[in-house]
Design a protein around this motif. Structure first.
Motif, PDB file in Angstrom:
ATOM      1  N   SER A 102       0.830  -1.208   0.000  1.00 12.91           N
ATOM      2  CA  SER A 102       0.000   0.000   0.000  1.00 12.91           C
ATOM      3  C   SER A 102       0.862   1.255   0.000  1.00 12.91           C
ATOM      4  O   SER A 102       0.560   2.234  -0.711  1.00 12.91           O
ATOM      5  CB  SER A 102      -0.925  -0.008   1.219  1.00 12.91           C
ATOM      6  N   ALA A 103       1.947   1.226   0.786  1.00 13.33           N
ATOM      7  CA  ALA A 103       2.835   2.396   0.836  1.00 13.33           C
ATOM      8  C   ALA A 103       3.496   2.645  -0.509  1.00 13.33           C
ATOM      9  O   ALA A 103       3.618   3.796  -0.951  1.00 13.33           O
ATOM     10  CB  ALA A 103       3.889   2.199   1.919  1.00 13.33           C
ATOM     11  N   LYS A 104       3.913   1.578  -1.200  1.00 10.20           N
ATOM     12  CA  LYS A 104       4.540   1.737  -2.511  1.00 10.20           C
ATOM     13  C   LYS A 104       3.563   2.312  -3.530  1.00 10.20           C
ATOM     14  O   LYS A 104       3.926   3.173  -4.343  1.00 10.20           O
ATOM     15  CB  LYS A 104       5.082   0.393  -2.999  1.00 10.20           C
ATOM     16  N   VAL A 105       2.323   1.817  -3.506  1.00 13.52           N
ATOM     17  CA  VAL A 105       1.323   2.316  -4.457  1.00 13.52           C
ATOM     18  C   VAL A 105       1.040   3.796  -4.203  1.00 13.52           C
ATOM     19  O   VAL A 105       0.969   4.613  -5.131  1.00 13.52           O
ATOM     20  CB  VAL A 105       0.033   1.481  -4.361  1.00 13.52           C
ATOM     21  N   ILE A 106       0.894   4.169  -2.937  1.00 11.16           N
ATOM     22  CA  ILE A 106       0.605   5.564  -2.598  1.00 11.16           C
ATOM     23  C   ILE A 106       1.775   6.470  -2.980  1.00 11.16           C
ATOM     24  O   ILE A 106       1.595   7.534  -3.587  1.00 11.16           O
ATOM     25  CB  ILE A 106       0.274   5.691  -1.101  1.00 11.16           C
ATOM     26  N   LEU A 107       3.002   6.049  -2.628  1.00  9.09           N
ATOM     27  CA  LEU A 107       4.176   6.853  -2.970  1.00  9.09           C
ATOM     28  C   LEU A 107       4.357   6.953  -4.481  1.00  9.09           C
ATOM     29  O   LEU A 107       4.796   7.985  -4.990  1.00  9.09           O
ATOM     30  CB  LEU A 107       5.427   6.255  -2.326  1.00  9.09           C
ATOM     31  N   ASN A 108       4.020   5.886  -5.177  1.00 14.20           N
ATOM     32  CA  ASN A 108       4.145   5.912  -6.629  1.00 14.20           C
ATOM     33  C   ASN A 108       3.226   6.963  -7.254  1.00 14.20           C
ATOM     34  O   ASN A 108       3.569   7.592  -8.248  1.00 14.20           O
ATOM     35  CB  ASN A 108       3.824   4.533  -7.195  1.00 14.20           C
ATOM     36  N   GLN A 109       2.064   7.163  -6.634  1.00 11.08           N
ATOM     37  CA  GLN A 109       1.104   8.118  -7.188  1.00 11.08           C
ATOM     38  C   GLN A 109       1.396   9.553  -6.767  1.00 11.08           C
ATOM     39  O   GLN A 109       1.246  10.478  -7.566  1.00 11.08           O
ATOM     40  CB  GLN A 109      -0.323   7.735  -6.761  1.00 11.08           C
ATOM     41  N   ILE A 110       1.819   9.747  -5.528  1.00 12.95           N
ATOM     42  CA  ILE A 110       2.002  11.121  -5.045  1.00 12.95           C
ATOM     43  C   ILE A 110       3.413  11.660  -5.291  1.00 12.95           C
ATOM     44  O   ILE A 110       3.631  12.869  -5.184  1.00 12.95           O
ATOM     45  CB  ILE A 110       1.660  11.232  -3.544  1.00 12.95           C
ATOM     46  N   VAL A 111       4.371  10.769  -5.642  1.00 12.80           N
ATOM     47  CA  VAL A 111       5.742  11.221  -5.911  1.00 12.80           C
ATOM     48  C   VAL A 111       6.093  11.024  -7.385  1.00 12.80           C
ATOM     49  O   VAL A 111       6.409  11.983  -8.104  1.00 12.80           O
ATOM     50  CB  VAL A 111       6.758  10.493  -5.010  1.00 12.80           C
ATOM     51  N   LEU A 112       6.043   9.771  -7.851  1.00 15.70           N
ATOM     52  CA  LEU A 112       6.463   9.494  -9.224  1.00 15.70           C
ATOM     53  C   LEU A 112       5.497  10.084 -10.246  1.00 15.70           C
ATOM     54  O   LEU A 112       5.931  10.642 -11.262  1.00 15.70           O
ATOM     55  CB  LEU A 112       6.596   7.983  -9.439  1.00 15.70           C
ATOM     56  N   GLY A 113       4.187   9.979  -9.986  1.00 14.32           N
ATOM     57  CA  GLY A 113       3.212  10.475 -10.949  1.00 14.32           C
ATOM     58  C   GLY A 113       3.358  11.960 -11.258  1.00 14.32           C
ATOM     59  O   GLY A 113       3.497  12.343 -12.433  1.00 14.32           O
ATOM     60  N   PRO A 114       3.342  12.837 -10.257  1.00  7.19           N
ATOM     61  CA  PRO A 114       3.548  14.263 -10.540  1.00  7.19           C
ATOM     62  C   PRO A 114       4.901  14.569 -11.178  1.00  7.19           C
ATOM     63  O   PRO A 114       4.996  15.457 -12.042  1.00  7.19           O
ATOM     64  CB  PRO A 114       3.424  14.924  -9.161  1.00  7.19           C
ATOM     65  N   CYS A 115       5.958  13.839 -10.762  1.00  3.61           N
ATOM     66  CA  CYS A 115       7.281  14.082 -11.366  1.00  3.61           C
ATOM     67  C   CYS A 115       7.283  13.732 -12.844  1.00  3.61           C
ATOM     68  O   CYS A 115       7.848  14.463 -13.667  1.00  3.61           O
ATOM     69  CB  CYS A 115       8.341  13.268 -10.628  1.00  3.61           C
ATOM     70  N   VAL A 116       6.643  12.605 -13.209  1.00  4.41           N
ATOM     71  CA  VAL A 116       6.601  12.196 -14.611  1.00  4.41           C
ATOM     72  C   VAL A 116       5.862  13.229 -15.451  1.00  4.41           C
ATOM     73  O   VAL A 116       6.314  13.624 -16.538  1.00  4.41           O
ATOM     74  CB  VAL A 116       5.947  10.805 -14.739  1.00  4.41           C
ATOM     75  N   ILE A 117       4.718  13.693 -14.961  1.00  2.00           N
ATOM     76  CA  ILE A 117       3.924  14.669 -15.719  1.00  2.00           C
ATOM     77  C   ILE A 117       4.679  15.988 -15.846  1.00  2.00           C
ATOM     78  O   ILE A 117       4.729  16.595 -16.928  1.00  2.00           O
ATOM     79  CB  ILE A 117       2.557  14.867 -15.049  1.00  2.00           C
ATOM     80  N   ALA A 118       5.293  16.442 -14.756  1.00  3.65           N
ATOM     81  CA  ALA A 118       6.039  17.700 -14.803  1.00  3.65           C
ATOM     82  C   ALA A 118       7.218  17.608 -15.770  1.00  3.65           C
ATOM     83  O   ALA A 118       7.467  18.528 -16.558  1.00  3.65           O
ATOM     84  CB  ALA A 118       6.531  18.064 -13.404  1.00  3.65           C
ATOM     85  N   VAL A 119       7.942  16.478 -15.748  1.00  2.00           N
ATOM     86  CA  VAL A 119       9.131  16.338 -16.589  1.00  2.00           C
ATOM     87  C   VAL A 119       8.751  16.198 -18.056  1.00  2.00           C
ATOM     88  O   VAL A 119       9.372  16.811 -18.932  1.00  2.00           O
ATOM     89  CB  VAL A 119       9.973  15.136 -16.111  1.00  2.00           C
ATOM     90  N   VAL A 120       7.716  15.411 -18.365  1.00  5.83           N
ATOM     91  CA  VAL A 120       7.389  15.181 -19.767  1.00  5.83           C
ATOM     92  C   VAL A 120       6.824  16.450 -20.417  1.00  5.83           C
ATOM     93  O   VAL A 120       7.114  16.740 -21.588  1.00  5.83           O
ATOM     94  CB  VAL A 120       6.415  13.990 -19.912  1.00  5.83           C
ATOM     95  N   PHE A 121       6.052  17.230 -19.673  1.00  6.75           N
ATOM     96  CA  PHE A 121       5.564  18.505 -20.223  1.00  6.75           C
ATOM     97  C   PHE A 121       6.732  19.471 -20.440  1.00  6.75           C
ATOM     98  O   PHE A 121       6.784  20.167 -21.471  1.00  6.75           O
ATOM     99  CB  PHE A 121       4.524  19.127 -19.295  1.00  6.75           C
ATOM    100  N   ALA A 122       7.659  19.532 -19.479  1.00  2.26           N
ATOM    101  CA  ALA A 122       8.812  20.421 -19.631  1.00  2.26           C
ATOM    102  C   ALA A 122       9.718  19.964 -20.769  1.00  2.26           C
ATOM    103  O   ALA A 122      10.230  20.793 -21.534  1.00  2.26           O
ATOM    104  CB  ALA A 122       9.595  20.484 -18.314  1.00  2.26           C
ATOM    105  N   TRP A 123       9.920  18.651 -20.912  1.00  4.52           N
ATOM    106  CA  TRP A 123      10.761  18.124 -21.977  1.00  4.52           C
ATOM    107  C   TRP A 123      10.179  18.439 -23.355  1.00  4.52           C
ATOM    108  O   TRP A 123      10.894  18.834 -24.269  1.00  4.52           O
ATOM    109  CB  TRP A 123      10.899  16.614 -21.788  1.00  4.52           C
TER     110      TRP A 123
END
Length: 239
Positions: free
Chosen positions: A151-172
């Motif tokens: 559960s902790a991995k799923v939550i961290l994946n959404q609140i940390v990795l998800g926003p980072c991926v969206i921010a980086v791909v839009f900036a790239w």
């Protein structure tokens, strides 16, 4: 008396004198033909010393080439699907037959290959290595397969990795297009809806990823699922 009379060699059997004579023999053997004393023989390099030399000359961090190449090919595939779908929708809006013989030449001639390679470079340089390092970090912090860790991995994946991926791909994407000045408005208009839509898709996928997929295959699994996600991202970034 017999020992004394037997040639006078009884003193050679004394322990102290025997050690001295042995050391003299070793000293004579350790000289070269000119009489110069040689040093002790050199020991060959052990396997540990040779390994340490090899390790010191290598890179401190190994680049995950296989994961990066997998992510690049799948992001390119997702963008290609998005472009083909967009071409079919445009033909329908113009009233052309989507199943006509002109469809394939139209797709090949008007395909934006630079846009595809832009997405592939994002997968190879950023998403593949970054997500692999992220999954390694999570496994080091939470190695046990328990419900709490999952559960902790799923939550961290959404609140940390998800926003980072969206921010980086839009900036790239905006960096390649030379439109960094438009990035704040792009975030404001498209980033939050994309993130909320991603929660619906990635939470079930993350449960399967962390619960059933081994670490070396996680990037490939997530990238395979991200064909659909990359199709959505490519569509959202090129509205």
């Amino acid at each position: 008396m017999k020992a004394i009379g037997s040639g006078g060699d009884w003193w050679r059997n004394l322990p102290s004198l025997r050690r001295k004579s042995d050391s003299r023999r070793r000293g004579r053997r350790n000289t070269d033909p000119r009489g110069r004393r040689r040093g002790p023989p050199r020991e060959p390099l052990s396997s540990s010393s040779s390994e340490s030399v090899g390790q010191s000359s290598s890179w401190p961090i190994e680049f995950p080439f296989r994961q990066a190449l997998t992510a690049a090919s799948l992001t390119f595939t997702g963008d290609t699907i998005a472009q083909v779908r967009g071409r079919i929708v445009d033909r329908r809006r113009r009233g052309a037959d989507p199943d006509s013989k002109e469809l394939i030449p139209d797709i090949l001639l008007n395909h934006d290959w630079l846009r595809g390679f832009r997405m592939a470079s994002y997968g190879f340089l950023l998403y593949g290595p970054g997500s692999y390092a992220w999954y390694q970090f999570l496994d080091r912090c939470m190695p046990k397969q328990s419900f709490v860790n999952l559960s902790a991995k799923v939550i961290l994946n959404q609140i940390v990795l998800g926003p980072c991926v969206i921010a980086v791909v839009f900036a790239w994407n905006n960096l390649w297009l030379g439109k960094l000045s438009e990035l704040p408005s792009k975030y404001q208009n498209d980033a939050l809806p994309t993130l909320l839509y991603g929660f619906k898709f990635w939470i079930p996928v993350s449960i399967v990823n962390f619960g059933m997929i081994p670490l070396p295959a996680r990037v490939a699994f997530m990238s395979s699922c991200s064909i659909f996600w990359n199709f959505y991202l490519s569509t959202a970034m090129n509205k």
